[in-house]
Design a protein around this motif. Structure first.
Motif, PDB file in Angstrom:
ATOM      1  N   SER B  51       0.815  -1.219   0.000  1.00 35.29           N
ATOM      2  CA  SER B  51       0.000   0.000   0.000  1.00 35.29           C
ATOM      3  C   SER B  51       0.847   1.267   0.000  1.00 35.29           C
ATOM      4  N   ASN B  52       2.109   1.158   0.420  1.00 33.30           N
ATOM      5  CA  ASN B  52       2.971   2.348   0.423  1.00 33.30           C
ATOM      6  C   ASN B  52       3.823   2.447  -0.850  1.00 33.30           C
ATOM      7  N   GLU B  53       3.570   1.576  -1.808  1.00 35.73           N
ATOM      8  CA  GLU B  53       4.266   1.621  -3.094  1.00 35.73           C
ATOM      9  C   GLU B  53       3.318   2.138  -4.163  1.00 35.73           C
ATOM     10  N   ARG B  54       3.883   2.777  -5.157  1.00 39.26           N
ATOM     11  CA  ARG B  54       3.054   3.323  -6.235  1.00 39.26           C
ATOM     12  C   ARG B  54       3.247   2.570  -7.540  1.00 39.26           C
ATOM     13  N   GLU B  55       4.419   1.993  -7.725  1.00 34.55           N
ATOM     14  CA  GLU B  55       4.711   1.320  -8.984  1.00 34.55           C
ATOM     15  C   GLU B  55       5.711   0.211  -8.717  1.00 34.55           C
ATOM     16  N   THR B  64       0.818  -0.587 -11.156  1.00 29.89           N
ATOM     17  CA  THR B  64       0.676   0.664 -10.417  1.00 29.89           C
ATOM     18  C   THR B  64      -0.445   0.506  -9.390  1.00 29.89           C
ATOM     19  N   ASP B  66      -2.916   3.071  -6.933  1.00 25.63           N
ATOM     20  CA  ASP B  66      -3.364   4.393  -6.493  1.00 25.63           C
ATOM     21  C   ASP B  66      -4.346   4.177  -5.349  1.00 25.63           C
ATOM     22  N   THR B  67      -3.866   4.309  -4.129  1.00 23.04           N
ATOM     23  CA  THR B  67      -4.717   4.032  -2.976  1.00 23.04           C
ATOM     24  C   THR B  67      -5.799   5.102  -2.800  1.00 23.04           C
ATOM     25  N   SER B  72      -5.772  -0.242  -9.242  1.00 18.42           N
ATOM     26  CA  SER B  72      -4.463  -0.732  -9.664  1.00 18.42           C
ATOM     27  C   SER B  72      -4.542  -1.065 -11.140  1.00 18.42           C
TER      28      SER B  72
END
Lengths: 111, 110
Positions: B51-55, B64, B66-67, B72
């Motif tokens: 959840s703390n990653e974007r890609e 990808t 986008d929380t 995704s």
């Protein structure tokens, strides 16, 4: 490599028979799962187990029971097989927070 | 209870093209995972994004997350006929079990 094995790839049983599907994993995962997969319905969780002798119902537990006497083995039991239980059955295991590993599946036909 | 909803349901592309698949979900997650299933086989894990990653990248795969939009995407670049399969997203909300979507059928034409 993690391995999840299932006792049979294909199985044909008669209505009313008691059916055992066995699943074994070799990575000491605490969580194990049984799903059935039908066209258009995706994966549906039948039961899961988060520890030896512990189990929880999934979304469609009716007509099924499970057994987990050892950490590596999780069995799915159809007490009295019916034609609407004809399906692909998938076993899986995982360590919480990580990816899930699936077995190759058992295609069960109940006639 | 299906949380992950994939889009489109089916995708047909020419070999060499890129394939983009989307997944939306409803509740907070710890991570999101993508799986592939070849016909009649079990699912195979492709990639996990926290959840703390974007890609995240893995070979020809790019995922990808986008929380804020609870969505995704999975991009397969330079697709091959062997990429023909069903693709599933699965969400991990921090309990024992993953929640899977119904899957996307990808056909790659030679």
């Amino acid at each position: 490599d993690v391995k999840v094995t299932q006792s049979s790839r294909y199985l044909v049983k008669r209505t009313g028979e008691k059916v055992f599907l066995e699943c074994v994993q070799d990575m000491d995962h605490e969580n194990m799962f049984w799903y059935r997969q039908d066209p258009g319905l995706g994966l549906r969780l039948i039961y899961f187990s988060y520890d030896v002798k512990m189990k929880e119902k999934g979304d469609i537990p009716e007509g099924y029971s499970v057994s987990r006497e050892k950490k590596e083995r999780f069995s799915l039991i159809l007490e009295s097989a019916s034609t609407n239980q004809t399906s692909m059955y998938l076993c899986a295991s995982r360590q919480q927070g990580y990816e899930q590993y699936f077995g190759p599946g058992t295609r069960l036909t109940v006639t | 209870s299906q949380q992950g909803e994939e889009d489109p349901q089916a995708l047909s592309i020419q070999e060499g093209e890129n394939a983009t698949m989307n997944c939306s979900y409803k509740t907070s997650i710890n991570n999101l995972q993508w799986y592939r299933q070849n016909s009649g086989r079990g699912l195979v894990h492709l990639i996990l994004i926290r959840s703390n990653e974007r890609e995240k990248h893995s070979g020809r795969l790019r995922v990808t997350l986008d929380t804020s939009k609870k969505s995704s995407s999975l991009l397969i670049t330079a697709s091959r006929a062997a990429d023909t399969a069903s693709y599933f997203c699965a969400t991990d909300a921090g309990n024992s079990k993953l929640t899977f979507g119904k899957g996307i059928t990808l056909s790659v034409r030679p």
